[in-house]
Enzyme design. Structure first.
Site, PDB file in Angstrom:
ATOM      1  N   HIS A   1       0.739  -1.064   0.098  1.00 19.48           N
ATOM      2  CA  HIS A   1       0.065  -0.082   0.014  1.00 19.48           C
ATOM      3  C   HIS A   1       0.950   1.193  -0.052  1.00 19.48           C
ATOM      4  O   HIS A   1       0.505   2.523  -0.506  1.00 19.48           O
ATOM      5  CB  HIS A   1      -0.906   0.084   1.104  1.00 19.48           C
TER       6      HIS A   1
ATOM      7  N   ASP B   1      -7.547  -6.952 -19.241  1.00 23.96           N
ATOM      8  CA  ASP B   1      -7.741  -8.064 -20.507  1.00 23.96           C
ATOM      9  C   ASP B   1      -6.060  -8.062 -21.035  1.00 23.96           C
ATOM     10  O   ASP B   1      -5.471  -7.391 -21.647  1.00 23.96           O
ATOM     11  CB  ASP B   1      -8.635  -7.536 -21.613  1.00 23.96           C
TER      12      ASP B   1
END
Length: 453
Positions: A170, A399
């Site tokens: 993070h 994708d």
């Protein structure tokens, strides 16, 4: 006249937990020379230095032949993406005489794991966070010292599908920046070098744009809406906690937004409308005392609130936590003014975001000691609700050349009282609500979520 949300049943996974077999583990370094230095971290980064890695999982169903999620192609694409996103190939380190944390950028590489499992995509049709989901599909990063910034695990399932688990530290990136990296990595895999490089926004790495003022100054009004810390109880909860996902269709969202409009009119965002409804449902389901004060907190991006705004593609942590509060009787009110009033409380907090508020938040964290940034033990008070929105983010754009993901989710919820909102799988405008809460209130919450409003 109130609208009714239709109920959609979520089939619970009945899969028997099976082990995942790791077949390859390696470091993928940038494919070209990258800057070598200690990357300075802003106060918004430093507040997360001890927070660890964010675990997420993408699920893909196989629709093609034998090269589905070819490992060599994925690693080559990652190596190219890491040239621009070089901090993700670094390690957490300490720089200078002041001992301030930095990202040590020396091209050490991102962790890449390939694995196989006898589980199938349909074993996880509910697509909700769980400790087992993280254990199975998110790469282990605990054994690496100093900590890696980025790790991925590609798990090939018996159905031919793939679970892609990710763990980004993070301190390196918030959700906006993380999705930017995954978009870039997948584009290199799907489209090739030239097309990916031409179509995507390059990351911007100068985090000194979020440097504290000298001297730091926290405006007194900032803390009325800026919420730097959770209200936690040190007493352990005796009630089991579960995570569940609920879908709200485009038409249902539109009806909910319409119900949130007050007599004065005005546009209500999807985030404000859904958050207001979920907040009310949780207050009622938990049977909170009417005179108790309840608070909803949520992350807000600072990127466009600063003057001047941060550059496009700013890579790092660019969020602060805002909050709205009120008495339970007002938030949970079923009257005609109840839902619009709650939505207005949230919208009011959003509208307070300006340059001074952001600068005050940055200065606040500059003045906060490192010990304060450690994740606090304990549970959230039942009067607290934290809503994290991924609405409008490119959650489903990863994708890699074999189709968009069937689902994407955080692998494991942090604690009870956390809610994630993301674009749903029922088409544009639908919303998926993923909630972690006490099991005892889940049925009431679901009934209220789909009731008249």
């Amino acid at each position: 006249m109130g609208a009714v949300l239709s109920k959609k049943r979520i089939r619970k996974s009945d899969a028997v937990v099976q082990e995942v077999k790791v077949v390859e583990s390696c470091m993928v370094a940038p494919s070209a020379q990258t800057p070598r230095h200690g990357l300075w971290l802003s106060p918004l980064d430093l507040m997360l230095v001890n927070r660890g890695h964010t675990p997420t999982v993408y699920f893909y169903r196989s629709e093609s032949g034998g090269d589905f999620f070819d490992v060599a192609r994925l690693k080559a694409a990652m190596a190219k993406a890491l040239v621009a996103f070089y901090p993700l190939a670094g390690r957490l380190g300490v720089g200078g005489r002041d001992g301030r944390a930095v990202i040590d950028c020396a091209g050490q590489g991102a962790l890449f794991v390939a694995a196989r499992s006898e589980l199938a995509v349909d074993d996880f049709s509910g697509f909700k966070p769980s400790p087992e989901l993280r254990r199975l599909f998110v790469p282990r990063v605990e054994d690496y010292s100093p900590p890696v910034m980025c790790a991925v695990q590609v798990t090939f399932l018996k159905c031919g599908g793939v679970a892609l688990g990710t763990a980004l530290h993070h301190v390196a990136a918030d959700a906006i920046s993380a999705f930017h990296f995954f978009e870039t990595w997948s584009a290199f895999s799907r489209d090739g070098d030239a097309a990916a490089a031409a179509a995507l926004e390059p990351p911007f790495h100068d985090r000194t744009l979020l440097r504290a003022r000298s001297p730091p100054f926290v405006h007194p009004d900032a803390l009325t809406v800026f919420c730097p810390k959770l209200n936690l109880s040190t007493e352990p909860s005796a009630r089991p906690v579960v995570s569940e996902a609920f879908d709200i269709s485009k038409d249902q969202v539109a009806a909910l937004k319409s119900a949130c409009v007050s007599g004065e009119g005005g546009r209500v965002s999807t985030f404000c409308a859904v958050s207001a409804h979920v907040w009310r449902c949780v207050c009622v389901a938990r049977r909170l005392p009417p005179d108790a004060t309840t608070r909803l907190t949520f992350p807000a991006s600072v990127r466009r609130s600063l003057r001047p705004p941060l550059p496009a593609g700013y890579f790092g942590n660019g969020i602060i936590w805002l909050g709205a509060a009120g008495q339970v009787r007002d938030v949970a009110s079923s009257g005609s003014e109840g839902l619009p009033s709650v939505a207005d409380r949230i919208r009011g907090a959003v509208r307070r975001m300006d340059d001074e508020l952001v600068r005050s938040a940055v200065d606040y964290f500059e003045l906060t000691t490192e010990a304060d940034s450690k994740p606090a033990p304990g549970r959230m008070a039942e009067t607290e609700l934290r809503v994290i929105s991924w609405l409008g983010m490119p959650v489903y754009d990863a994708d890699f050349g074999w189709g968009k993901p069937l689902a994407m989710l955080r692998a494991e919820a942090e604690r009870a009282g956390f809610v994630y909102l993301m674009d749903g799988g029922q088409g544009a405008g639908s919303v998926r609500v993923v909630i972690c809460t006490e099991a005892a209130i889940l049925d009431d919450f679901q009934r209220l979520l789909y009731a008249k409003f």
